[in-house]
Write a protein that holds these residues in place. Structure first.
Motif, PDB file in Angstrom:
ATOM      1  N   PHE A  34       0.831  -1.199   0.000  1.00 47.19           N
ATOM      2  CA  PHE A  34       0.000   0.000   0.000  1.00 47.19           C
ATOM      3  C   PHE A  34       0.864   1.247   0.000  1.00 47.19           C
ATOM      4  O   PHE A  34       1.990   1.250   0.498  1.00 47.19           O
ATOM      5  N   TYR A  36       0.024   5.121   1.445  1.00 46.39           N
ATOM      6  CA  TYR A  36      -0.909   6.021   2.112  1.00 46.39           C
ATOM      7  C   TYR A  36      -0.335   7.424   2.071  1.00 46.39           C
ATOM      8  O   TYR A  36       0.879   7.622   2.056  1.00 46.39           O
ATOM      9  N   GLN A  38      -0.641  11.317   3.976  1.00 42.79           N
ATOM     10  CA  GLN A  38      -1.108  12.048   5.166  1.00 42.79           C
ATOM     11  C   GLN A  38      -0.873  13.537   4.960  1.00 42.79           C
ATOM     12  O   GLN A  38       0.275  13.977   4.851  1.00 42.79           O
ATOM     13  N   PHE A  89       3.455   7.263   2.997  1.00 39.65           N
ATOM     14  CA  PHE A  89       3.876   6.073   3.730  1.00 39.65           C
ATOM     15  C   PHE A  89       3.675   4.836   2.866  1.00 39.65           C
ATOM     16  O   PHE A  89       2.588   4.616   2.326  1.00 39.65           O
ATOM     17  N   SER A  93       0.766  -5.495   4.389  1.00 41.03           N
ATOM     18  CA  SER A  93      -0.010  -6.322   5.301  1.00 41.03           C
ATOM     19  C   SER A  93       0.321  -7.771   5.035  1.00 41.03           C
ATOM     20  O   SER A  93       0.628  -8.161   3.909  1.00 41.03           O
ATOM     21  N   LEU A 101      -1.175  -3.265   9.584  1.00 43.79           N
ATOM     22  CA  LEU A 101      -0.242  -2.780   8.580  1.00 43.79           C
ATOM     23  C   LEU A 101       1.115  -2.508   9.225  1.00 43.79           C
ATOM     24  O   LEU A 101       1.203  -2.061  10.364  1.00 43.79           O
ATOM     25  N   PHE A 103       4.308  -0.130   8.583  1.00 42.93           N
ATOM     26  CA  PHE A 103       4.589   1.098   7.844  1.00 42.93           C
ATOM     27  C   PHE A 103       6.081   1.345   7.690  1.00 42.93           C
ATOM     28  O   PHE A 103       6.887   1.014   8.564  1.00 42.93           O
ATOM     29  N   GLY A 104       6.427   2.004   6.589  1.00 47.65           N
ATOM     30  CA  GLY A 104       7.738   2.606   6.484  1.00 47.65           C
ATOM     31  C   GLY A 104       7.754   3.892   7.292  1.00 47.65           C
ATOM     32  O   GLY A 104       6.747   4.293   7.875  1.00 47.65           O
ATOM     33  N   LYS A 105       8.884   4.556   7.318  1.00 45.31           N
ATOM     34  CA  LYS A 105       9.035   5.741   8.161  1.00 45.31           C
ATOM     35  C   LYS A 105       8.391   6.990   7.582  1.00 45.31           C
ATOM     36  O   LYS A 105       8.285   8.004   8.266  1.00 45.31           O
ATOM     37  N   GLY A 106       7.979   6.909   6.341  1.00 45.13           N
ATOM     38  CA  GLY A 106       7.325   8.067   5.726  1.00 45.13           C
ATOM     39  C   GLY A 106       8.315   8.964   5.005  1.00 45.13           C
ATOM     40  O   GLY A 106       9.471   9.094   5.414  1.00 45.13           O
ATOM     41  N   ARG A 108       8.434  12.880   3.467  1.00 47.14           N
ATOM     42  CA  ARG A 108       7.753  14.168   3.350  1.00 47.14           C
ATOM     43  C   ARG A 108       8.070  14.787   1.998  1.00 47.14           C
ATOM     44  O   ARG A 108       9.245  14.939   1.626  1.00 47.14           O
TER      45      ARG A 108
ATOM     46  N   TYR B  36      -2.722   3.124  16.699  1.00 46.82           N
ATOM     47  CA  TYR B  36      -1.367   3.574  16.402  1.00 46.82           C
ATOM     48  C   TYR B  36      -1.099   4.893  17.132  1.00 46.82           C
ATOM     49  O   TYR B  36      -2.001   5.661  17.433  1.00 46.82           O
ATOM     50  N   GLN B  42       7.230  11.551  12.459  1.00 45.14           N
ATOM     51  CA  GLN B  42       7.650  10.165  12.480  1.00 45.14           C
ATOM     52  C   GLN B  42       6.542   9.263  11.938  1.00 45.14           C
ATOM     53  O   GLN B  42       5.439   9.717  11.635  1.00 45.14           O
ATOM     54  N   SER B  43       6.867   7.996  11.837  1.00 47.52           N
ATOM     55  CA  SER B  43       5.900   7.052  11.293  1.00 47.52           C
ATOM     56  C   SER B  43       4.903   6.613  12.351  1.00 47.52           C
ATOM     57  O   SER B  43       4.966   7.037  13.509  1.00 47.52           O
ATOM     58  N   LEU B  44       3.993   5.772  11.942  1.00 50.72           N
ATOM     59  CA  LEU B  44       3.000   5.246  12.865  1.00 50.72           C
ATOM     60  C   LEU B  44       3.565   4.041  13.593  1.00 50.72           C
ATOM     61  O   LEU B  44       4.108   3.128  12.977  1.00 50.72           O
ATOM     62  N   TYR B 105      -7.542  -1.234   4.393  1.00 50.39           N
ATOM     63  CA  TYR B 105      -7.577  -0.711   5.749  1.00 50.39           C
ATOM     64  C   TYR B 105      -8.092   0.720   5.715  1.00 50.39           C
ATOM     65  O   TYR B 105      -7.671   1.517   4.893  1.00 50.39           O
TER      66      TYR B 105
END
Lengths: 113, 116
Positions: A34, A36, A38, A89, A93, A101, A103-106, A108, B36, B42-44, B105
């Motif tokens: 996935f 995502y 934010q 992100f 899964s 899920l 997640f990667g660290k994201g 920006r 979460y 930072q990440s979740l 999700y």
């Protein structure tokens, strides 16, 4: 265990530039993948997903292809806009049941006009 | 469809008080929900998995007595931060996965908790 590694940001691009955000994963079995997004002060929105190898997820001009041979799911967009500025992100899964899920660290992304 | 509603979106509380965050699945049943925590930039981080009708499963390092989770119905899970301290200030997000959209999700809009 399962894990996701994505390129660190921040990434700053000019409007209409090409975007790539790299994502690789480690997982057992056949995970779903996935991306995502934010936006500031908000929760997460699903951008796109792929459930099996060679699947391509796409949405709003963004694309990512599930590459099992390279365990990758890189996000691309041909021409970014200022409104694409957000944190992205990569996530996976597990292949069974109600697993959360990972997640990667994201990353920006800032797009400047 | 597949909407998760999370309330409140923002809350400020005094140290030592407790705060309850609600996560509701509006148009589907969720036997499992995930909580979460996200620190700035930072990440979740998965805190716990909430299971309807049974005890939650907490991740390593998460204090179950501080972060109380209750999943009393198929559409509601709550997270209560007990005896809150400033270090509990964070962004909390819940998530659920509708069975009718396998692998999808859905996330709540998050709760910004500030403990003063």
């Amino acid at each position: 265990g399962n894990s996701v590694t994505q390129m660190e940001g921040p990434v700053t691009l000019s409007e209409e530039a090409f975007l790539t955000i790299n994502c690789t994963y480690t997982a057992t079995g056949y995970p779903s993948l996935f991306w995502y997004v934010q936006y500031p002060g908000e929760g997460l929105q699903l951008l796109l997903k792929a459930t099996k190898a060679d699947d391509k997820g796409s949405n709003k001009g963004f694309e990512a292809t599930y590459r099992k041979e390279t365990t990758s799911f890189h996000l691309e967009k041909g021409s970014v806009q200022v409104s694409d500025s957000a944190v992205y992100f990569c996530a996976l899964s597990g292949s069974s049941g109600n697993t959360p899920l990972v997640f990667g660290k994201g990353t920006r992304l800032s797009v400047i006009a | 469809g597949a909407v998760v509603s999370q309330h409140p979106s923002r809350v400020i509380c005094k140290s030592g008080t407790s705060v309850k965050i609600e996560c509701r699945s509006l148009d589907f049943q969720a036997t499992t929900m995930f909580w979460y925590r996200q620190f700035p930039k930072q990440s979740l981080m998965l805190m716990a998995t909430s299971n309807e009708g049974s005890k939650a499963t907490y991740e390593q390092g998460v204090e179950k007595d501080k972060f109380l989770i209750n999943h009393a119905s198929l559409t509601l899970s709550t997270l209560t931060v007990t005896s809150a301290h400033p270090e509990d200030s964070s962004f909390y997000i819940c998530s659920a996965r509708p069975q009718t959209t396998f692998y999808g999700y859905t996330f709540g809009s998050g709760t910004r908790l500030t403990v003063v």
